[in-house]
Design an enzyme around this catalytic site. Structure first.
Site, PDB file in Angstrom:
ATOM      1  NE  ARG A 146      62.045  89.025  44.010  1.00  0.00           N
ATOM      2  CZ  ARG A 146      61.604  87.799  44.309  1.00  0.00           C
ATOM      3  NH1 ARG A 146      62.416  86.940  44.931  1.00  0.00           N
ATOM      4  NH2 ARG A 146      60.374  87.427  43.998  1.00  0.00           N
ATOM      5  CE  LYS A 170      59.608  91.072  45.945  1.00  0.00           C
ATOM      6  NZ  LYS A 170      58.550  91.629  45.089  1.00  0.00           N
ATOM      7  CG  HIS A 251      63.882  93.291  38.197  1.00  0.00           C
ATOM      8  ND1 HIS A 251      64.296  92.750  39.405  1.00  0.00           N
ATOM      9  CD2 HIS A 251      62.640  92.782  37.986  1.00  0.00           C
ATOM     10  CE1 HIS A 251      63.348  91.975  39.889  1.00  0.00           C
ATOM     11  NE2 HIS A 251      62.336  91.970  39.047  1.00  0.00           N
ATOM     12  NE  ARG A 254      62.868  88.244  39.819  1.00  0.00           N
ATOM     13  CZ  ARG A 254      62.721  87.135  40.526  1.00  0.00           C
ATOM     14  NH1 ARG A 254      63.751  86.324  40.699  1.00  0.00           N
ATOM     15  NH2 ARG A 254      61.557  86.820  41.064  1.00  0.00           N
ATOM     16  CG  HIS A 277      57.407  85.033  40.219  1.00  0.00           C
ATOM     17  ND1 HIS A 277      57.450  84.978  38.842  1.00  0.00           N
ATOM     18  CD2 HIS A 277      58.129  86.128  40.571  1.00  0.00           C
ATOM     19  CE1 HIS A 277      58.171  85.991  38.390  1.00  0.00           C
ATOM     20  NE2 HIS A 277      58.588  86.699  39.415  1.00  0.00           N
ATOM     21  CE1 TYR A 286      60.133  88.257  33.184  1.00  0.00           C
ATOM     22  CE2 TYR A 286      58.917  86.870  34.710  1.00  0.00           C
ATOM     23  CZ  TYR A 286      59.749  87.943  34.464  1.00  0.00           C
ATOM     24  OH  TYR A 286      60.191  88.709  35.510  1.00  0.00           O
TER      25      TYR A 286
END
Length: 305
Positions: A146, A170, A251, A254, A277, A286
């Site tokens: 990110r 995150k 983004h 990514r 994730h 994806y």
């Protein structure tokens, strides 16, 4: 701002260690919610689910995007969980309120050739800092980081051979990301120039938003840390030079990283781990990209399509 909201933001920043960007987003959401409460003279701890639905409806009437409304609902869910945990209330009016349905959009991405051409763009553009920008783009595409993760990367987080780096995603979750050979080459060139620039500005210590001393990997031309906003600005400047990529977002690097891996047969669980994730369902977006790629290839190449 309401004292209870302030204490929730302090808790989120201190105990939960959410980023400044996340806290700012929460604050904006809570300000909007507080203004609505004041207009109707409502008590935050006496609301019902029907009140929350009215709030959502009013936001929708103001043409607020469904994704923004859902984000606001997420902020309120976090707040009410906090309030319940610390016995500020016994009611959670948002627990039964569902998010708005969103139109499923496939992520914008680049094919491998496009991504590598974009990485070479700085050498021909003659704007900003060519060596740094090429290394920046190559790192984004090669690692799948990110933008905020790359902005948070320090020299000490890099492997000595530049094979990999440790990033913090995150929720401060740590993971290892890898640099392809072409990215290593760009990084080596950049690090030489970076070292010279840091020496030039010796004595001007790099500090983060909290005043802590840093040795940030990506810096600006004054040897100060490059922020997420700064990285987005750099990408936007180069996108302006590429009409065919006018809808490209930061983004997209990514997204391109993920779609390239899946197209080439990588296990989706491995891709999930590399992207950081929490849920594999997020990574599965994806697979839709690659399915569309195959369909387009079939239409182009098959004689009877």
């Amino acid at each position: 701002m309401n004292e209870v909201f302030e204490s929730y933001l302090t808790y989120s920043a201190g105990v939960r260690q959410f980023t400044k960007a996340t806290i700012d987003s929460y604050k904006n959401d809570l300000i909007i919610f507080e203004e609505w409460l004041k207009e109707l003279d409502l008590n935050i701890f006496e609301l019902k689910a029907s009140d929350i639905r009215i709030f959502i409806a009013e936001l929708a009437d103001k043409k607020i995007a469904p994704a923004s409304i859902n984000r606001m609902m997420s902020t309120l869910r976090g707040f009410y969980k906090y309030a319940l945990r610390f016995n500020l209330t016994k009611m959670n009016p948002i627990s039964s309120v569902r998010n708005l349905k969103l139109a499923q959009k496939l992520p914008v991405f680049m094919f491998p050739k496009q991504a590598q051409e974009f990485c070479r763009l700085p050498s021909n553009a003659g704007i900003l800092w060519e060596t740094r920008d090429a290394a920046l783009f190559a790192s984004l595409y090669s690692t799948g980081c990110r933008v905020s993760e790359l902005a948070g990367l320090d020299i000490k987080d890099l492997d000595k051979t530049l094979s990999y780096a440790i990033v913090f995603g995150k929720g401060k979750k740590e993971r290892k990301v890898f640099f392809a050979e072409f990215a290593k080459e760009y990084l080596r060139e950049y690090l030489k120039e970076r070292s010279d620039l840091v020496e030039k500005f010796k004595g001007q210590v790099q500090k983060d938003g909290k005043g802590k001393i840093r040795d940030t990997l990506f810096i600006n031309q004054k040897a100060q840390p490059l922020t997420s906003r700064g990285i987005r600005y750099i990408i936007d400047r180069y996108v302006e030079l590429s009409p065919e990529l006018k809808h490209l977002s930061p983004h997209a690097f990514r997204h391109s990283f993920a779609s390239t891996l899946i197209t080439r047969g990588a296990d989706i669980r491995v891709v999930q781990e590399l992207l950081g994730h929490e849920s594999v369902s997020t990574t599965q977006r994806y697979t839709h990209i690659t399915a569309e790629q195959l369909q387009n290839l079939y239409k182009t190449a098959h004689p009877h399509s």
